[in-house]
Write a protein that holds these residues in place. Structure first.
Motif, mmCIF file in Angstrom:
data_model
loop_
_atom_site.group_PDB
_atom_site.id
_atom_site.type_symbol
_atom_site.label_atom_id
_atom_site.label_comp_id
_atom_site.label_asym_id
_atom_site.label_seq_id
_atom_site.Cartn_x
_atom_site.Cartn_y
_atom_site.Cartn_z
ATOM 1 N N ASP A 1 0.839 -1.199 0.000
ATOM 2 C CA ASP A 1 0.000 0.000 0.000
ATOM 3 C C ASP A 1 0.878 1.254 0.000
ATOM 4 O O ASP A 1 1.537 1.565 1.004
ATOM 5 C CB ASP A 1 -0.896 -0.042 1.245
ATOM 6 N N ALA A 2 0.837 1.994 -1.121
ATOM 7 C CA ALA A 2 1.726 3.152 -1.270
ATOM 8 C C ALA A 2 1.458 4.216 -0.220
ATOM 9 O O ALA A 2 2.380 4.893 0.253
ATOM 10 C CB ALA A 2 1.576 3.745 -2.673
ATOM 11 N N GLU A 3 0.211 4.374 0.149
ATOM 12 C CA GLU A 3 -0.129 5.409 1.130
ATOM 13 C C GLU A 3 0.474 5.072 2.492
ATOM 14 O O GLU A 3 1.045 5.939 3.169
ATOM 15 C CB GLU A 3 -1.660 5.533 1.233
ATOM 16 N N ILE A 4 0.347 3.807 2.888
ATOM 17 C CA ILE A 4 0.929 3.394 4.176
ATOM 18 C C ILE A 4 2.446 3.549 4.128
ATOM 19 O O ILE A 4 3.058 4.057 5.073
ATOM 20 C CB ILE A 4 0.529 1.936 4.499
ATOM 21 N N ARG A 5 3.059 3.103 3.004
ATOM 22 C CA ARG A 5 4.517 3.243 2.892
ATOM 23 C C ARG A 5 4.952 4.706 3.037
ATOM 24 O O ARG A 5 5.948 5.010 3.693
ATOM 25 C CB ARG A 5 5.013 2.707 1.545
ATOM 26 N N GLY A 6 4.188 5.609 2.409
ATOM 27 C CA GLY A 6 4.525 7.027 2.508
ATOM 28 C C GLY A 6 4.478 7.511 3.948
ATOM 29 O O GLY A 6 5.351 8.274 4.396
ATOM 30 N N LYS A 7 3.478 7.026 4.686
ATOM 31 C CA LYS A 7 3.338 7.422 6.092
ATOM 32 C C LYS A 7 4.500 6.862 6.917
ATOM 33 O O LYS A 7 5.088 7.560 7.745
ATOM 34 C CB LYS A 7 2.008 6.884 6.629
ATOM 35 N N LEU A 8 4.839 5.592 6.660
ATOM 36 C CA LEU A 8 5.934 4.961 7.404
ATOM 37 C C LEU A 8 7.269 5.628 7.086
ATOM 38 O O LEU A 8 8.129 5.774 7.956
ATOM 39 C CB LEU A 8 6.007 3.462 7.083
ATOM 40 N N ARG A 9 7.409 6.037 5.826
ATOM 41 C CA ARG A 9 8.639 6.706 5.433
ATOM 42 C C ARG A 9 8.852 7.976 6.245
ATOM 43 O O ARG A 9 9.967 8.296 6.667
ATOM 44 C CB ARG A 9 8.567 7.040 3.938
ATOM 45 N N GLY A 10 7.756 8.698 6.485
ATOM 46 C CA GLY A 10 7.842 9.893 7.320
ATOM 47 C C GLY A 10 8.315 9.568 8.734
ATOM 48 O O GLY A 10 8.974 10.387 9.383
ATOM 49 N N VAL A 11 8.002 8.359 9.188
ATOM 50 C CA VAL A 11 8.430 7.947 10.531
ATOM 51 C C VAL A 11 9.925 7.624 10.541
ATOM 52 O O VAL A 11 10.689 8.174 11.330
ATOM 53 C CB VAL A 11 7.615 6.729 11.027
ATOM 54 N N TYR A 12 10.342 6.709 9.643
ATOM 55 C CA TYR A 12 11.736 6.269 9.749
ATOM 56 C C TYR A 12 12.727 7.330 9.291
ATOM 57 O O TYR A 12 13.882 7.321 9.710
ATOM 58 C CB TYR A 12 11.977 4.906 9.075
ATOM 59 N N ALA A 13 12.294 8.264 8.469
ATOM 60 C CA ALA A 13 13.210 9.317 8.010
ATOM 61 C C ALA A 13 13.541 10.305 9.132
ATOM 62 O O ALA A 13 14.471 11.098 9.009
ATOM 63 C CB ALA A 13 12.619 10.060 6.822
ATOM 64 N N GLU A 14 12.781 10.249 10.221
ATOM 65 C CA GLU A 14 13.081 11.155 11.343
ATOM 66 C C GLU A 14 13.485 10.372 12.588
ATOM 67 O O GLU A 14 13.571 10.930 13.684
ATOM 68 C CB GLU A 14 11.870 12.047 11.626
ATOM 69 N N ASP A 15 13.704 9.089 12.425
ATOM 70 C CA ASP A 15 14.085 8.249 13.568
ATOM 71 C C ASP A 15 15.528 7.783 13.369
ATOM 72 O O ASP A 15 15.813 7.004 12.451
ATOM 73 C CB ASP A 15 13.129 7.057 13.655
ATOM 74 N N PRO A 16 16.444 8.259 14.206
ATOM 75 C CA PRO A 16 17.858 7.948 13.950
ATOM 76 C C PRO A 16 18.162 6.451 13.976
ATOM 77 O O PRO A 16 18.956 5.968 13.152
ATOM 78 C CB PRO A 16 18.592 8.707 15.062
#
Lengths: 79, 79, 79, 79, 79, 79
Positions: A39-54
């Motif tokens: 699901d591209a929408e879920i992936r986009g949301k998760l990407r926002g999470v891991y891109a700010e999590d060191p």
């Protein structure tokens, strides 16, 4: 997983340069996430999470490093 | 990822010395984080987090170790 | 990272014995933490944390194991 | 780390059998924890923690697996 | 660890087929957990935990993958 | 684990293409989870968890990368 999802762009591990090998490693790592979470929408949301999590960013780096090791060996390290 | 981001300085895994190979491993690991989180300000903030977190520092060390394994093999271990 | 930090003592992966290879692996792993967190006081504090945390101690072991794999290969396993 | 700590029993990666190679991998992994946390009492306490924590037990297994990979290669896989 | 615990069934990394190699990898991974936590009752309880924890299941998979890499190399990939 | 569970489809690491090798890596990783958690209903529930958890998705990617490294070596990197 749909068998028709392209998991390796060009269906080859051989690249002209280390830079292209590195780009391939990044793409291969992302495509595994894509088939696991289609699901591209879920992936986009998760990407926002891991891109700010060191810790997750470091884990992304480990994954790419492992993929790249294989690609580099396939290309005889572009020696 | 912008395809134009330089992922391997000099576009080569070959280095003159182990020291330079180690420096390259550190840079390659950091460049993956850079393409995954392109915002320099966010990266700077995250860096402040992982530089004081022992678990994350250890994970950084694992990533560099994996990158270095590839670079060392590429250089025939500078034997 | 200051480019002048020594990342590999002696700038060589070759050691006389497996024991020395193991010591080198430990030092190389620590030097990555040092360049990532250059403040000796903070490192000392973090060391107190991970030395009493079993999960982190295990992770330190994984890092050293990966570094050692490279060093052992470089030395043809001291056969 | 005191340089005099024995990190590899017998100072050799060569073993007569895979079983002995596996035992060596376990010992090498434990000796890294020992040099990182030299206090035997603390190690004993931490051991009680990770021996009952499934995630840590799995991580111990990963560490031993990595050490064993090196030992197995050193012994040409006892073929 | 009692030195008499069997860590590799058959004391050999050589198997007739990839399937058997995979089964050996699973057994080797489990035997490390067994020597680290010798109490069968505790292991049974922990197994109930990790078998329902997705992160731990993934970590089990990583461990088996690392063990299998060694076994596959030992068998020249059953080519 | 029931010994009769198929752990490697076709019981071979050899594939015609990198794409098929990648698909095999995904299947092999999933089959380890299957033998560790044989209950299909629980697996389905856990899959819903890790498919929306970025850290777990990254860990899935690491597992597949490790499996693929072995498969790629088995196939001489499809050169």
């Amino acid at each position: 997983m749909s068998e028709t999802v392209q998991l390796i762009p060009g269906d080859s591990l051989i690249t002209a340069t280390p830079q292209e090998g590195r780009e391939l490693a990044i793409k291969m790592a992302r495509l595994i996430i894509k088939v696991t979470q289609p699901d591209a929408e879920i992936r986009g949301k998760l990407r926002g999470v891991y891109a700010e999590d060191p810790a997750m960013l470091i884990a992304v780096g480990q994954t790419v490093a492992i993929e790249f090791a294989t690609i580099a060996a396939a290309n005889n390290y572009w020696r």
